[in-house]
Motif scaffolding. Structure first.
Motif, short mmCIF file in Angstrom:
data_model
loop_
_atom_site.label_atom_id
_atom_site.label_comp_id
_atom_site.label_asym_id
_atom_site.label_seq_id
_atom_site.Cartn_x
_atom_site.Cartn_y
_atom_site.Cartn_z
N UNK A 104 0.87 -1.21 -0.16
CA UNK A 104 -0.07 -0.10 -0.12
C UNK A 104 0.96 1.08 -0.14
N UNK A 105 1.70 1.38 -0.87
CA UNK A 105 2.61 2.38 -1.00
C UNK A 105 2.65 3.04 -2.32
N UNK A 106 1.82 2.78 -3.22
CA UNK A 106 1.75 3.31 -4.57
C UNK A 106 1.04 4.74 -4.50
N UNK A 107 1.74 5.72 -5.30
CA UNK A 107 1.40 6.96 -5.51
C UNK A 107 0.20 7.03 -6.78
N UNK A 108 0.39 6.16 -7.68
CA UNK A 108 -0.47 6.17 -8.87
C UNK A 108 -1.99 5.75 -8.24
N UNK A 109 -2.36 4.89 -7.52
CA UNK A 109 -3.53 4.86 -6.97
C UNK A 109 -3.94 5.27 -5.74
N UNK A 110 -3.00 6.15 -5.21
CA UNK A 110 -3.27 6.84 -3.84
C UNK A 110 -3.04 5.99 -2.91
N UNK A 111 -2.76 4.82 -3.07
CA UNK A 111 -2.79 3.96 -1.52
C UNK A 111 -1.69 4.24 -0.50
#
Length: 406
Positions: A104-111
């Protein structure tokens, strides 16, 4: 190579999403040890776990023997055995590659902005705050009245664990026959000193960098030294979001690097390793190292008395890493100017070497070198005279600031 091991010991978890669990052999007994503070216990656990893995030198194992005697339950037999390891200990960074990207560290999906109360590292390092670090380098260059010195070392300002990023390289582009690409985005760190972003690379979408497979990404940072704490509860985060520009709108761009990786006190110290982060459209390799007992060196270079235009390549070698060069500058010089300020981690009692490759347009380059021994305070200036210009090099030494985070 021989290393110490404990028979049937439980696996130590490296995840920081939850508090660390106590080891079974530290449970209460009928003959409890002398009470110790939580901070002392955490430090003891870090030393003990590193020693059991064989990461400590023989000199430092004397401490873990005292810790073992303090905590192990007397009536529970524990066997320590010496394990033979026939593998050659070459310590190349290829052997320490990891592709650990936090959940849960993705910037693309905001997670990365969700679950702030669930993931310890997100709350601890304030990942929702996108501000830049407020701390500057050279915070403790000048000695203070309460500085005490013993054999050249300052009692008040001590070296600490630091992170050094050697290079950021476009290892692969997909498809491989894509040729060049326009790259933008950032790589930054967060640490215990100040959880705000300490940019190592920060490229705007409006001014992308043209790269090919194998290209090095020029590093404009870090702004200050990056701390790696010795306490097992202190973590350093490497955060990244890099994309390939393909159209007019950002939503059409291709993601090549996205997420965050945590670094703590466990793992290899004093040896380079890679953060291998494969993406759907390529791979960017970050080569870095934890440097134990390091100080901050701020390098400032001024090009003076320019006689004619020339090419200049400036690389740095630090802390005995002979095979890992840090490119501080690579370009043409046409007039007197100052180069960007660079911050480097240098192990205490070691050296930082600067290599200046100077060449006319065109010409075979001449190399000029200068070395600086790590210090706690103060600054040193050296001058290099070439046929093209006078190069002035100033290195300012400091330790990192220690603060208590809110």
């Amino acid at each position: 190579m021989r290393r110490l091991s404990i028979a049937s010991r439980p696996q130590l978890s490296s995840s920081m999403a939850y508090p660390r669990r106590a080891l079974p052999f530290l449970a209460a007994s009928s003959n409890p040890p002398v009470p110790r503070s939580p901070h002392q216990c955490r430090r003891d656990m870090a030393v003990l776990s590193r020693s059991l893995r064989g990461d400590e030198s023989p000199r430092k194992r004397r401490r873990w023997r005292r810790i073992w005697n303090r905590y192990v339950i007397p009536d529970r037999p524990t066997e320590i055995v010496a394990v033979e390891d026939d593998e050659e200990d070459t310590h190349r960074h290829d052997e320490y590659a990891t592709n650990s990207i936090e959940e849960s560290s993705s910037h693309r999906d905001g997670s990365i902005y969700t679950g702030l109360g669930y993931f310890y590292w997100k709350k601890y390092l304030h990942v929702a705050d996108r501000g830049e670090t407020r701390l500057e380098p050279m915070m403790f260059t000048d000695p203070t009245p309460d500085c005490g010195r013993y054999i050249g070392d300052c009692w008040r300002h001590r070296p600490t664990g630091m992170l050094q990023i050697f290079s950021i390289q476009v290892a692969k582009l997909i498809p491989q026959d894509a040729g060049s690409a326009e790259l933008y985005g950032y790589v930054a760190t967060r640490d215990n000193l100040d959880p705000l972003l300490n940019y190592v690379v920060n490229i705007s979408r409006d001014d992308p960098l043209v790269v090919e497979q194998g290209s090095l990404v020029p590093m404009t940072g870090p702004k200050r030294g990056i701390e790696v704490g010795i306490d097992c509860m202190e973590i350093t985060l490497v955060e990244y979001d890099m994309r390939i520009k393909v159209g007019q709108h950002e939503k059409d761009d291709l993601q090549i690097l996205d997420g965050a990786s945590m670094l703590g006190n466990q793992g290899s110290w004093g040896w380079p390793f890679k953060l291998d982060t494969p993406g759907d459209f390529g791979t960017i390799d970050l080569t870095l190292s934890r440097v134990r007992s390091a100080v901050e060196a701020t390098v400032e270079v001024a090009i003076l008395q320019v006689q004619s235009s020339f090419n200049l390549s400036l690389v740095c070698l630090t802390s005995g890493f002979k095979d890992e060069e840090i490119v501080l500058f690579d370009g043409a010089i046409a007039e007197s100017r100052g180069l960007k300020r660079s911050v480097v981690a240098v192990a205490s009692h070691s050296y930082m070497d600067l290599k200046f490759n100077v060449a006319g347009l065109p010409s075979t380059p001449d190399q000029h070198c200068c070395s600086f021994k790590a210090e706690i305070h103060g600054h040193v200036t050296q001058h290099i005279k070439t046929e093209f210009a006078l190069i002035s090099v100033k290195v300012t030494w400091s330790t990192l600031q220690h603060t208590t985070m809110a």
